[in-house]
Design an enzyme around this catalytic site. Structure first.
Site, PDB file in Angstrom:
ATOM      1  N   ASN A 104       0.873  -1.141  -0.120  1.00 53.81           N
ATOM      2  CA  ASN A 104       0.004  -0.022   0.157  1.00 53.81           C
ATOM      3  C   ASN A 104       1.139   1.349  -0.131  1.00 53.81           C
ATOM      4  OD1 ASN A 104      -1.354   2.122   0.783  1.00 53.81           O
ATOM      5  ND2 ASN A 104      -3.098   1.035   2.145  1.00 53.81           N
ATOM      6  N   ALA A 105       0.875   2.029  -1.029  1.00 53.20           N
ATOM      7  CA  ALA A 105       1.815   3.202  -1.140  1.00 53.20           C
ATOM      8  C   ALA A 105       1.519   4.071   0.293  1.00 53.20           C
ATOM      9  CB  ALA A 105       1.294   3.953  -2.513  1.00 53.20           C
ATOM     10  N   CYS A 145      -6.442  12.014 -11.270  1.00 50.64           N
ATOM     11  CA  CYS A 145      -7.481  11.803 -12.058  1.00 50.64           C
ATOM     12  C   CYS A 145      -8.760  12.252 -11.518  1.00 50.64           C
ATOM     13  CB  CYS A 145      -7.217  10.367 -12.870  1.00 50.64           C
ATOM     14  SG  CYS A 145      -7.572   8.984 -11.616  1.00 50.64           S
TER      15      CYS A 145
HETATM   16  N1  SAH Z   1       0.878   5.089 -12.887  1.00 53.02           N
HETATM   17  C1  SAH Z   1       0.124   3.947 -13.814  1.00 53.02           C
HETATM   18  C2  SAH Z   1      -1.288   4.201 -13.404  1.00 53.02           C
HETATM   19  C3  SAH Z   1      -1.710   4.076 -12.282  1.00 53.02           C
HETATM   20  S1  SAH Z   1      -3.384   3.597 -11.864  1.00 53.02           S
HETATM   21  C4  SAH Z   1       0.447   4.244 -15.437  1.00 53.02           C
HETATM   22  O1  SAH Z   1       0.759   5.649 -15.618  1.00 53.02           O
HETATM   23  O2  SAH Z   1       0.229   3.479 -16.076  1.00 53.02           O
HETATM   24  C5  SAH Z   1      -3.429   3.350 -10.033  1.00 53.02           C
HETATM   25  C6  SAH Z   1      -2.727   2.125  -9.636  1.00 53.02           C
HETATM   26  O3  SAH Z   1      -2.684   2.069  -8.281  1.00 53.02           O
HETATM   27  C7  SAH Z   1      -3.347   0.798 -10.014  1.00 53.02           C
HETATM   28  O4  SAH Z   1      -2.375  -0.224 -10.740  1.00 53.02           O
HETATM   29  C8  SAH Z   1      -3.890   0.227  -8.707  1.00 53.02           C
HETATM   30  O5  SAH Z   1      -3.812  -1.258  -8.561  1.00 53.02           O
HETATM   31  C9  SAH Z   1      -2.883   0.993  -7.848  1.00 53.02           C
HETATM   32  N2  SAH Z   1      -3.267   0.920  -6.412  1.00 53.02           N
HETATM   33  C10 SAH Z   1      -4.431   1.342  -5.842  1.00 53.02           C
HETATM   34  N3  SAH Z   1      -4.572   1.736  -4.425  1.00 53.02           N
HETATM   35  C11 SAH Z   1      -3.352   1.441  -4.369  1.00 53.02           C
HETATM   36  C12 SAH Z   1      -2.589   1.521  -2.975  1.00 53.02           C
HETATM   37  N4  SAH Z   1      -3.197   1.952  -1.747  1.00 53.02           N
HETATM   38  N5  SAH Z   1      -1.179   1.651  -2.828  1.00 53.02           N
HETATM   39  C13 SAH Z   1      -0.541   1.156  -4.046  1.00 53.02           C
HETATM   40  N6  SAH Z   1      -1.073   0.819  -5.301  1.00 53.02           N
HETATM   41  C14 SAH Z   1      -2.311   1.200  -5.285  1.00 53.02           C
END
Ligand code: SAH
Length: 427
Positions: free
Chosen positions: A310-311, A371
């Site tokens: 989780n980021a 977004c």
């Molecule tokens: N940066 C990517 C698109 C990101 S879309 C590009 O440019 O191609 C958002 C991504 O965040 C998705 O892959 C989703 O699985 C991930 N995500 C959603 N919640 C998250 C979290 N809490 N921690 C890490 N990743 C997460």
């Protein structure tokens, strides 16, 4: 009065023949059991004055509250739009279940047939050829912004991935697939109508192959990087094409130790890895992380670590551990699907941006995207300013960017301006 296309032509100055049941304009008509038909046999839907003003102001959506009564239609029809006296205003798609009842097709009294859609599809493609010459991967159709309401088509080289988002487009799925085949001769067309917004229209979630074959994940280029995305099982239509130009731009700023949060299959991470010493990519989905590792290997990029986490937690721990980075990308999913969730969304953005600013070495770059349509560019910039203040960092704005040129913004439909991407430099 401002000039709208409706004033140019095709707007008769007197009521259509066969009309004329008089009623006071602002008294809603009684709900009908049998739909009223226009001279060409198409059902007619009349608007209250506010609807007429919106229509003439160029807004492509008319809400149910602005209709003059219930038109008594099943939904999914092409209808003639009139004012409450029966004057022709144009043609639209009708949706019964959605709060958005009408979606603009034309101000002119033209047949909405195969040729109509063929021309609109060809015009959408012509724009991409001009704006992105030589590209083979782009959003070919961006719904309302390409005058094709409820239709999204992404092109990945020889393959197309489509979404049908309103009943009238859904019922023309085979026609659209035939026209796409005729115009672009793809090897395969995927249907990715497995999106939440379809429920608002009373449509089920659907996914599958519409035409041709799909040999597995599809390769496409982004600058010097070769990407692979799964058009059937991946997120959206397979990849986030709206960030393509921003992915390539990110390489320009990348240096030292880089961190890409919310990486998906590595759109930003791989670009960073072409320039930075080392990249850490943080992604919560195992499937996306696995594809990211494959993409890195296919590009022989060995300076990239993929962390499934989780980021939010990763960033907090990194601050606690006193880690430092030189380049950080934040590209989270949408945090607010509606207006009520905006405050929480802004808090979420602030948390990750504040931490990223704390983690950056002097001279480091933060590429920060959102977004969420409901958080507009000004609100996003205000949030960044407040994060910088709390982080006690001085921060420069280097670039204010949006989605790529293949995602045109319709001035009359601000919803199409959803993506923000700031390039910041921390002093
Ligand atoms: N940066 C990517 C698109 C990101 S879309 C590009 O440019 O191609 C958002 C991504 O965040 C998705 O892959 C989703 O699985 C991930 N995500 C959603 N919640 C998250 C979290 N809490 N921690 C890490 N990743 C997460």
């Amino acid at each position: 009065m401002p000039t709208t296309p409706g004033h140019k032509k095709g707007r008769p100055s007197r009521p259509q023949p066969g009309r004329g049941r008089p009623h006071r304009p602002e008294t809603p008509a009684p709900d009908r059991t049998a739909p009223e038909l226009g001279p060409d046999g198409l059902p007619q839907v009349s608007l209250l004055r506010r609807g007429v003003e919106r229509w003439q102001g160029g807004h492509p959506w008319i809400y149910r509250a602005d209709l003059n009564g219930d038109p008594g239609l099943a939904g999914g029809e092409v209808v003639r739009v009139t004012d409450s006296r029966g004057w022709f205003l144009g043609k639209a798609f009708y949706s019964r279940q959605s709060k958005i009842s009408l979606r603009w097709l034309s101000y002119e009294d033209v047949p909405v047939d195969a040729d109509f859609f063929r021309q609109r599809l060809a015009a959408a493609d012509a724009l991409r050829r001009k704006a992105l010459p030589g590209e083979h991967t782009y959003r070919l159709v961006h719904g309302e912004a390409d005058q094709l309401p409820g239709l999204v088509v992404d092109r990945y080289g020889d393959y197309l991935s489509a979404q049908f988002l309103v009943p009238a487009m859904e019922s023309r799925k085979e026609l659209i697939a035939d026209l796409l085949t005729e115009l672009f001769k793809p090897k395969g067309i995927v249907n990715r109508s497995d999106v939440g917004v379809r429920a608002l229209e009373g449509l089920p979630s659907e996914k599958g192959l519409l035409r041709g074959q799909l040999p597995g994940p599809i390769s496409f280029d982004e600058g010097l990087v070769r990407m692979k995305a799964d058009l059937l099982e991946g997120q959206k239509t397979g990849a986030f094409l709206d960030q393509r130009e921003n992915h390539v731009m990110a390489a320009q700023y990348a240096h030292g130790e880089a961190l890409d949060c919310f990486s998906y299959v590595g759109g930003f991470a791989l670009q960073l890895a072409t320039r930075a010493q080392r990249v850490t990519a943080v992604e919560i989905s195992d499937a996306a992380a696995a594809q990211l590792r494959d993409n890195a290997a296919a590009n022989r990029l060995t300076n990239l670590d993929v962390v499934v986490a989780n980021a939010f937690d990763f960033l907090r721990d990194a601050v606690d551990e006193g880690r430092r980075f030189d380049t950080i990308v934040l590209d989270p999913p949408s945090f607010a699907k509606n207006k009520d969730a905006v405050e929480a969304a802004v808090r979420g953005y602030k948390e990750i941006n504040l931490r990223a600013m704390q983690l950056l070495r002097p001279g480091g770059y933060l590429i920060s995207a959102s977004c969420t349509y409901h958080v507009n560019e000004q609100a996003f910039e205000d949030m960044l300013a407040s994060a910088a203040a709390d982080a006690r960092r001085r921060v420069q704005i280097i670039e204010r960017r949006g989605a790529g040129k293949d995602h045109p913004v319709l001035l009359n439909l601000r919803e199409t301006r959803y993506l923000k991407c700031f390039v910041l430099r921390v002093l």
